[in-house]
Scaffold this motif. Structure first.
Motif, PDB file in Angstrom:
ATOM      1  N   PRO A 170     -51.177 106.446 109.276  1.00 56.17           N
ATOM      2  CA  PRO A 170     -50.618 105.727 108.125  1.00 56.17           C
ATOM      3  C   PRO A 170     -49.686 106.584 107.277  1.00 56.17           C
ATOM      4  CG  PRO A 170     -52.925 105.165 108.399  1.00 56.17           C
ATOM      5  CD  PRO A 170     -52.635 106.277 109.385  1.00 56.17           C
ATOM      6  N   ARG A 171     -49.968 107.872 107.216  1.00 56.31           N
ATOM      7  CA  ARG A 171     -49.123 108.779 106.431  1.00 56.31           C
ATOM      8  C   ARG A 171     -47.674 108.724 106.904  1.00 56.31           C
ATOM      9  NH1 ARG A 171     -49.447 115.366 106.971  1.00 56.31           N
ATOM     10  NH2 ARG A 171     -47.548 115.855 105.794  1.00 56.31           N
ATOM     11  N   TYR A 172     -47.466 108.721 108.210  1.00 55.86           N
ATOM     12  CA  TYR A 172     -46.111 108.688 108.756  1.00 55.86           C
ATOM     13  C   TYR A 172     -45.584 107.266 108.893  1.00 55.86           C
ATOM     14  CZ  TYR A 172     -46.639 113.646 109.720  1.00 55.86           C
ATOM     15  OH  TYR A 172     -46.824 115.006 109.582  1.00 55.86           O
ATOM     16  N   LEU A 173     -46.471 106.301 109.105  1.00 53.58           N
ATOM     17  CA  LEU A 173     -46.032 104.913 109.187  1.00 53.58           C
ATOM     18  C   LEU A 173     -45.332 104.484 107.901  1.00 53.58           C
ATOM     19  CD1 LEU A 173     -49.011 103.087 110.953  1.00 53.58           C
ATOM     20  CD2 LEU A 173     -46.682 103.333 111.819  1.00 53.58           C
ATOM     21  N   ASN A 174     -45.845 104.951 106.762  1.00 51.87           N
ATOM     22  CA  ASN A 174     -45.267 104.580 105.467  1.00 51.87           C
ATOM     23  C   ASN A 174     -43.810 105.021 105.347  1.00 51.87           C
ATOM     24  OD1 ASN A 174     -47.619 103.370 104.473  1.00 51.87           O
ATOM     25  ND2 ASN A 174     -48.423 105.312 103.710  1.00 51.87           N
ATOM     26  N   LYS A 175     -43.425 106.046 106.096  1.00 55.68           N
ATOM     27  CA  LYS A 175     -42.038 106.524 106.068  1.00 55.68           C
ATOM     28  C   LYS A 175     -41.225 105.946 107.229  1.00 55.68           C
ATOM     29  CE  LYS A 175     -43.426 110.995 104.084  1.00 55.68           C
ATOM     30  NZ  LYS A 175     -43.426 112.482 104.284  1.00 55.68           N
ATOM     31  N   THR A 176     -41.844 105.869 108.398  1.00 57.93           N
ATOM     32  CA  THR A 176     -41.112 105.513 109.610  1.00 57.93           C
ATOM     33  C   THR A 176     -40.724 104.043 109.670  1.00 57.93           C
ATOM     34  OG1 THR A 176     -42.159 107.288 110.873  1.00 57.93           O
ATOM     35  CG2 THR A 176     -41.212 105.473 112.125  1.00 57.93           C
ATOM     36  N   VAL A 177     -41.658 103.137 109.393  1.00 65.41           N
ATOM     37  CA  VAL A 177     -41.363 101.707 109.529  1.00 65.41           C
ATOM     38  C   VAL A 177     -40.266 101.261 108.560  1.00 65.41           C
ATOM     39  CG1 VAL A 177     -42.305  99.373 109.406  1.00 65.41           C
ATOM     40  CG2 VAL A 177     -43.635 101.201 110.486  1.00 65.41           C
ATOM     41  N   SER A 217     -53.868  92.418 113.422  1.00 63.73           N
ATOM     42  CA  SER A 217     -52.707  91.778 112.793  1.00 63.73           C
ATOM     43  C   SER A 217     -52.849  91.744 111.277  1.00 63.73           C
ATOM     44  CB  SER A 217     -52.533  90.359 113.341  1.00 63.73           C
ATOM     45  OG  SER A 217     -53.688  89.576 113.089  1.00 63.73           O
ATOM     46  N   SER A 218     -54.085  91.558 110.785  1.00 63.75           N
ATOM     47  CA  SER A 218     -54.303  91.531 109.335  1.00 63.75           C
ATOM     48  C   SER A 218     -54.005  92.902 108.720  1.00 63.75           C
ATOM     49  CB  SER A 218     -55.743  91.109 109.018  1.00 63.75           C
ATOM     50  OG  SER A 218     -56.678  91.997 109.606  1.00 63.75           O
ATOM     51  N   TRP A 219     -54.341  93.967 109.454  1.00 64.45           N
ATOM     52  CA  TRP A 219     -54.025  95.318 108.960  1.00 64.45           C
ATOM     53  C   TRP A 219     -52.520  95.472 108.841  1.00 64.45           C
ATOM     54  CZ3 TRP A 219     -51.132  99.552 109.879  1.00 64.45           C
ATOM     55  CH2 TRP A 219     -51.507 100.749 109.250  1.00 64.45           C
ATOM     56  N   TRP A 220     -51.791  95.037 109.855  1.00 62.36           N
ATOM     57  CA  TRP A 220     -50.338  95.158 109.851  1.00 62.36           C
ATOM     58  C   TRP A 220     -49.706  94.323 108.743  1.00 62.36           C
ATOM     59  CZ3 TRP A 220     -47.744  98.949 111.693  1.00 62.36           C
ATOM     60  CH2 TRP A 220     -48.149  99.613 112.852  1.00 62.36           C
ATOM     61  N   VAL A 221     -50.194  93.104 108.562  1.00 63.26           N
ATOM     62  CA  VAL A 221     -49.633  92.241 107.510  1.00 63.26           C
ATOM     63  C   VAL A 221     -49.791  92.904 106.148  1.00 63.26           C
ATOM     64  CG1 VAL A 221     -49.939  90.068 106.281  1.00 63.26           C
ATOM     65  CG2 VAL A 221     -49.930  90.085 108.782  1.00 63.26           C
ATOM     66  N   LYS A 222     -50.968  93.452 105.893  1.00 66.75           N
ATOM     67  CA  LYS A 222     -51.208  94.148 104.629  1.00 66.75           C
ATOM     68  C   LYS A 222     -50.281  95.349 104.499  1.00 66.75           C
ATOM     69  CE  LYS A 222     -54.854  96.399 101.928  1.00 66.75           C
ATOM     70  NZ  LYS A 222     -56.293  96.806 101.913  1.00 66.75           N
ATOM     71  N   PHE A 224     -47.306  95.777 105.903  1.00 72.74           N
ATOM     72  CA  PHE A 224     -45.932  95.327 105.671  1.00 72.74           C
ATOM     73  C   PHE A 224     -45.724  94.939 104.207  1.00 72.74           C
ATOM     74  CE2 PHE A 224     -46.093  93.846 110.334  1.00 72.74           C
ATOM     75  CZ  PHE A 224     -45.655  95.081 110.769  1.00 72.74           C
ATOM     76  N   ILE A 225     -46.667  94.222 103.648  1.00 73.39           N
ATOM     77  CA  ILE A 225     -46.561  93.798 102.253  1.00 73.39           C
ATOM     78  C   ILE A 225     -46.514  95.010 101.320  1.00 73.39           C
ATOM     79  CG2 ILE A 225     -47.753  92.612 100.369  1.00 73.39           C
ATOM     80  CD1 ILE A 225     -48.823  90.639 102.446  1.00 73.39           C
ATOM     81  N   GLN A 226     -47.364  95.989 101.576  1.00 73.10           N
ATOM     82  CA  GLN A 226     -47.409  97.187 100.734  1.00 73.10           C
ATOM     83  C   GLN A 226     -46.097  97.963 100.783  1.00 73.10           C
ATOM     84  OE1 GLN A 226     -50.862  99.199 102.335  1.00 73.10           O
ATOM     85  NE2 GLN A 226     -52.268  98.217 100.896  1.00 73.10           N
ATOM     86  N   ASN A 227     -45.371  97.836 101.879  1.00 76.02           N
ATOM     87  CA  ASN A 227     -44.109  98.573 102.025  1.00 76.02           C
ATOM     88  C   ASN A 227     -42.886  97.694 101.778  1.00 76.02           C
ATOM     89  OD1 ASN A 227     -44.481 101.541 103.263  1.00 76.02           O
ATOM     90  ND2 ASN A 227     -46.131 100.233 104.018  1.00 76.02           N
ATOM     91  N   GLY A 228     -43.111  96.526 101.200  1.00 72.92           N
ATOM     92  CA  GLY A 228     -42.003  95.667 100.818  1.00 72.92           C
ATOM     93  C   GLY A 228     -41.276  95.020 101.978  1.00 72.92           C
TER      94      GLY A 228
END
Length: 261
Positions: A170-177, A217-222, A224-228
């Protein structure tokens, strides 16, 4: 995100030929046994030569057969016709990000009116001639996606990611996606494994540096929302309609997101 070096020794490294002792004249094997051993030896040699020819697209397929897992990169190549239905003109300039990107880019370049580029997140230790050519031309780049991509905003109409985000924390996902969404003008498509997929841990860690973490999928949806990031509802509808007509159910989760501008 470099791959760890492959320390396994190849067949030719041993300096010996299998079954050579069994074929020694003094052993006098039966004709059937001799023929059988020759056939087995020939198959081993052919398999080795094919592996050495640089067929990188077979690497993931072989791993899947061994561990029962699913490659979203191989799945993506089946989904291209559906993505064309969903995105239409947005398939003009496509960036694929993920392992085996040379094979994906090669397939996309066969599509009419489609230009394609790729980012390989891992070292190309055994790239074939076609892949080396794509890298030499700058069509495919090797880059660690934990860091900003070497492209300007809106460089591509569509960005497609497969077999890459499952190996990021998650640390890198927040930057990469968000970075992947930044370089897209029309949309971002992410292919991710379903929870419960199994992979061969040793082979996987050797290839990607860490085992995959398949999220719901619920984890991913959450996330995506957190990262705008917003769902691309128009693309989702068209994609589902195209999939229904083909009676096709993806083996990987497919997320359609709007670009981040």
């Amino acid at each position: 995100m470099s791959r760890r070096p492959n320390t396994s020794r190849r067949f030719a490294d041993s300096g010996s030929i299998p079954f050579v002792g069994a074929l020694h004249p003094k052993s006098r094997p039966s004709p059937l046994l001799s023929v059988g051993l020759l056939v087995v030896g020939a198959l081993l040699i052919v398999g080795y030569l094919y592996h050495g020819s640089g067929g990188r697209s077979s690497n993931i397929a072989a791993l899947n057969r061994l561990d029962g897992g699913v490659s979203c990169t191989l799945e993506l190549q089946k989904l291209v016709p559906l993505l064309k239905k969903a995105y239409g003109d947005s398939m003009r300039t496509v960036l694929h990000v993920g392992p085996e990107t040379c094979s994906v880019v090669s397939e996309l370049l066969k599509e009419e009116d489609t230009e394609a580029w790729g980012v390989e997140p891992y070292e190309l230790d055994d790239a074939d001639g076609n892949c080396r050519s794509l890298v030499h031309k700058g069509i495919v780049r090797v880059a660690d996606i934990k860091f900003p991509l070497p492209y300007k905003a809106k460089s591509f109409s569509l960005v497609i990611v497969s077999d890459a985000v499952d190996y990021l924390s998650p640390r890198y996902l927040n930057k990469t996606v968000p970075e992947l969404a930044r370089v897209s003008s029309d949309g971002l498509v992410i292919l991710s494994g379903y929870p419960g997929h199994q992979r061969a841990k040793v082979a996987e860690v050797s290839k990607f540096g860490r085992p995959a973490k398949f999220r719901s999928s619920s984890w991913w949806v959450k996330f995506f929302i957190q990262n705008g990031l917003e769902e691309n509802e128009t693309a989702v509808k068209k994609f589902e309609q195209a999939a229904a007509k083909k009676a096709y159910k993806p083996s990987c989760q497919v997320f359609h997101l709007k670009p981040l501008h």
